[in-house]
Design a protein around this motif. Structure first.
Motif, PDB file in Angstrom:
ATOM      1  N   GLY A  34       0.822  -1.210   0.000  1.00  0.00           N
ATOM      2  CA  GLY A  34       0.000   0.000   0.000  1.00  0.00           C
ATOM      3  C   GLY A  34       0.851   1.251   0.000  1.00  0.00           C
ATOM      4  N   ILE A  35       2.159   1.085   0.286  1.00  0.00           N
ATOM      5  CA  ILE A  35       3.093   2.215   0.304  1.00  0.00           C
ATOM      6  C   ILE A  35       3.987   2.121  -0.933  1.00  0.00           C
ATOM      7  CG2 ILE A  35       4.932   3.358   1.605  1.00  0.00           C
ATOM      8  CD1 ILE A  35       3.857   1.939   4.109  1.00  0.00           C
ATOM      9  N   ILE A  36       3.970   3.112  -1.758  1.00  0.00           N
ATOM     10  CA  ILE A  36       4.772   3.106  -2.982  1.00  0.00           C
ATOM     11  C   ILE A  36       5.622   4.377  -3.056  1.00  0.00           C
ATOM     12  CG2 ILE A  36       3.166   1.656  -4.237  1.00  0.00           C
ATOM     13  CD1 ILE A  36       2.077   4.107  -5.632  1.00  0.00           C
ATOM     14  N   PRO A  37       6.785   4.329  -3.745  1.00  0.00           N
ATOM     15  CA  PRO A  37       7.362   3.154  -4.411  1.00  0.00           C
ATOM     16  C   PRO A  37       8.122   2.275  -3.420  1.00  0.00           C
ATOM     17  CG  PRO A  37       8.751   5.045  -4.781  1.00  0.00           C
ATOM     18  CD  PRO A  37       7.580   5.547  -3.985  1.00  0.00           C
ATOM     19  N   VAL A 101       3.147 -18.228  -5.216  1.00  0.00           N
ATOM     20  CA  VAL A 101       2.595 -17.675  -6.464  1.00  0.00           C
ATOM     21  C   VAL A 101       1.712 -16.469  -6.160  1.00  0.00           C
ATOM     22  CG1 VAL A 101       1.027 -18.133  -8.391  1.00  0.00           C
ATOM     23  CG2 VAL A 101       2.745 -19.835  -7.757  1.00  0.00           C
ATOM     24  N   ILE A 102       0.896 -16.578  -5.111  1.00  0.00           N
ATOM     25  CA  ILE A 102       0.061 -15.443  -4.696  1.00  0.00           C
ATOM     26  C   ILE A 102       0.952 -14.265  -4.312  1.00  0.00           C
ATOM     27  CG2 ILE A 102      -1.524 -14.605  -2.907  1.00  0.00           C
ATOM     28  CD1 ILE A 102      -2.723 -17.430  -2.828  1.00  0.00           C
ATOM     29  N   GLY A 103       2.044 -14.577  -3.600  1.00  0.00           N
ATOM     30  CA  GLY A 103       2.965 -13.535  -3.167  1.00  0.00           C
ATOM     31  C   GLY A 103       3.635 -12.801  -4.303  1.00  0.00           C
ATOM     32  N   MET A 104       3.743 -13.448  -5.468  1.00  0.00           N
ATOM     33  CA  MET A 104       4.335 -12.803  -6.626  1.00  0.00           C
ATOM     34  C   MET A 104       3.283 -12.179  -7.534  1.00  0.00           C
ATOM     35  SD  MET A 104       7.445 -13.040  -5.973  1.00  0.00           S
ATOM     36  CE  MET A 104       7.881 -12.167  -7.473  1.00  0.00           C
ATOM     37  N   LEU A 105       2.143 -12.826  -7.647  1.00  0.00           N
ATOM     38  CA  LEU A 105       1.081 -12.306  -8.513  1.00  0.00           C
ATOM     39  C   LEU A 105       0.548 -10.968  -8.009  1.00  0.00           C
ATOM     40  CD1 LEU A 105      -1.154 -15.347  -9.583  1.00  0.00           C
ATOM     41  CD2 LEU A 105       0.213 -13.849 -11.055  1.00  0.00           C
ATOM     42  N   TYR A 106       0.398 -10.861  -6.694  1.00  0.00           N
ATOM     43  CA  TYR A 106      -0.182  -9.635  -6.135  1.00  0.00           C
ATOM     44  C   TYR A 106       0.627  -8.387  -6.511  1.00  0.00           C
ATOM     45  CZ  TYR A 106      -2.448  -6.433  -2.907  1.00  0.00           C
ATOM     46  OH  TYR A 106      -3.125  -5.366  -2.377  1.00  0.00           O
ATOM     47  N   PRO A 107       1.955  -8.367  -6.253  1.00  0.00           N
ATOM     48  CA  PRO A 107       2.707  -7.163  -6.637  1.00  0.00           C
ATOM     49  C   PRO A 107       2.787  -6.952  -8.143  1.00  0.00           C
ATOM     50  CG  PRO A 107       4.181  -8.882  -5.837  1.00  0.00           C
ATOM     51  CD  PRO A 107       2.803  -9.316  -5.523  1.00  0.00           C
ATOM     52  N   VAL A 108       2.803  -8.038  -8.919  1.00  0.00           N
ATOM     53  CA  VAL A 108       2.847  -7.893 -10.378  1.00  0.00           C
ATOM     54  C   VAL A 108       1.573  -7.222 -10.881  1.00  0.00           C
ATOM     55  CG1 VAL A 108       2.814  -9.149 -12.569  1.00  0.00           C
ATOM     56  CG2 VAL A 108       4.439  -9.808 -10.784  1.00  0.00           C
ATOM     57  N   ILE A 109       0.428  -7.710 -10.425  1.00  0.00           N
ATOM     58  CA  ILE A 109      -0.860  -7.133 -10.826  1.00  0.00           C
ATOM     59  C   ILE A 109      -0.990  -5.712 -10.295  1.00  0.00           C
ATOM     60  CG2 ILE A 109      -3.368  -7.331 -10.572  1.00  0.00           C
ATOM     61  CD1 ILE A 109      -2.975 -10.390 -10.483  1.00  0.00           C
ATOM     62  N   SER A 110      -0.564  -5.508  -9.040  1.00  0.00           N
ATOM     63  CA  SER A 110      -0.635  -4.180  -8.435  1.00  0.00           C
ATOM     64  C   SER A 110       0.255  -3.195  -9.178  1.00  0.00           C
ATOM     65  CB  SER A 110      -0.222  -4.260  -6.963  1.00  0.00           C
ATOM     66  OG  SER A 110      -0.354  -3.007  -6.334  1.00  0.00           O
ATOM     67  N   ASN A 111       1.396  -3.660  -9.639  1.00  0.00           N
ATOM     68  CA  ASN A 111       2.312  -2.800 -10.397  1.00  0.00           C
ATOM     69  C   ASN A 111       1.682  -2.378 -11.724  1.00  0.00           C
ATOM     70  OD1 ASN A 111       4.993  -1.580 -10.736  1.00  0.00           O
ATOM     71  ND2 ASN A 111       5.276  -3.100 -12.360  1.00  0.00           N
ATOM     72  N   ILE A 112       1.012  -3.325 -12.368  1.00  0.00           N
ATOM     73  CA  ILE A 112       0.315  -3.003 -13.628  1.00  0.00           C
ATOM     74  C   ILE A 112      -0.808  -2.005 -13.364  1.00  0.00           C
ATOM     75  CG2 ILE A 112      -1.122  -3.960 -15.478  1.00  0.00           C
ATOM     76  CD1 ILE A 112       0.449  -6.587 -15.153  1.00  0.00           C
ATOM     77  N   TYR A 113      -1.544  -2.241 -12.278  1.00  0.00           N
ATOM     78  CA  TYR A 113      -2.667  -1.358 -11.920  1.00  0.00           C
ATOM     79  C   TYR A 113      -2.176   0.065 -11.621  1.00  0.00           C
ATOM     80  CZ  TYR A 113      -6.638   0.493  -9.282  1.00  0.00           C
ATOM     81  OH  TYR A 113      -7.683   1.264  -8.829  1.00  0.00           O
ATOM     82  N   ASN A 114      -0.980   0.157 -11.038  1.00  0.00           N
ATOM     83  CA  ASN A 114      -0.415   1.474 -10.687  1.00  0.00           C
ATOM     84  C   ASN A 114       0.479   2.046 -11.782  1.00  0.00           C
ATOM     85  OD1 ASN A 114      -1.056   2.205  -7.669  1.00  0.00           O
ATOM     86  ND2 ASN A 114      -0.678   0.007  -7.683  1.00  0.00           N
TER      87      ASN A 114
END
Length: 239
Positions: A34-37, A101-114
């Protein structure tokens, strides 16, 4: 093996002991990213040790799911102790891989979303591959750590809970403990090498095969040793 895996998954899912770990990890991912970058290496390393903690709990709780009488009946039917215990370990491996896999998918999808603004630099395919390998290895290490405290190995469950908690915490915090009390290093080496593995990525901006190869193999060897110790003791300590 296929029937054993189906049986173990059915027993484990009916116990509802998998729901809480998955929800806790999802909550962690939601708050952590939730904190970026965020630095890729440090965020994946942190997520990996969270997987270690969660899979330690999963491995520990999994040992208490099956009824001892039912276990004896299944062992009599299978007539192969090694196959039976390996099938239980494979179930834990699958759970760990799903968690990773969940641990990697979440940031990948979140990165695309952001709009690729989640991290301090561009997310590369090598980051995802090495990050997934690190998560899977930590999941395996955690699962084997928790599973080692089987009811037939540590009969007093209150002591077992304290011991597994102590082992998991020291696995991560032993570096800070050694800094305060240097001679304690002669003892802390017996605990899972979570700190030893993750400290190699400190201040690294990129993952590479050179930096991850030895830590990955060390974690894999340690987890495999725990696996063989567990199987040996369970075969020796009959019901």
């Amino acid at each position: 093996m296929k029937n054993l895996l189906r049986y173990h998954f059915k027993v484990f899912l009916k116990s509802n002991k998998l729901l809480v770990p998955f929800l806790i990890y999802l909550f962690y991912l939601f708050t952590a990213y939730g904190i970026i970058p965020y630095s890729i290496v440090s965020s994946f390393s942190e997520s990996a040790w969270v997987v270690f903690f969660i899979m330690t709990y999963v491995g520990f709780s999994y040992t208490e799911v099956e009824n001892p009488v039912t276990e004896q009946l299944v062992l009599l039917k299978v007539k192969n102790d090694n196959l039976y215990y390996l099938s239980r370990i494979v179930v834990l491996l699958i759970v760990g891989i799903i968690m990773s896999v969940i641990g990697m998918l979440y940031p990948v999808i979140s990165n695309i979303y952001n709009s690729s603004q989640l991290f301090t630099r561009e997310l590369l395919l090598s980051d995802i591959m090495f990050g997934l390998a690190l998560h899977c290895m930590m999941g395996f290490l955690g699962a084997m750590t928790g599973a080692l405290f089987h009811p037939r190995i540590i009969k007093n469950r209150k002591i077992a809970i304290l011991m597994v908690f102590f082992a998991a915490v020291l696995a991560v915090a032993k570096g800070a403990l050694i800094e305060e009390v240097p001679f304690i290093g002669f003892i802390t080496w017996i605990f899972p090498p979570v700190y030893d593995i993750l400290v190699t990525f400190t201040n690294n901006e990129y993952f590479s095969l050179q930096t991850i190869a030895i830590p990955f193999l060390w974690g894999l060897l340690y987890g495999t040793a725990l696996m063989f110790v567990q199987i040996y003791v369970l075969k020796k300590n009959k019901f």
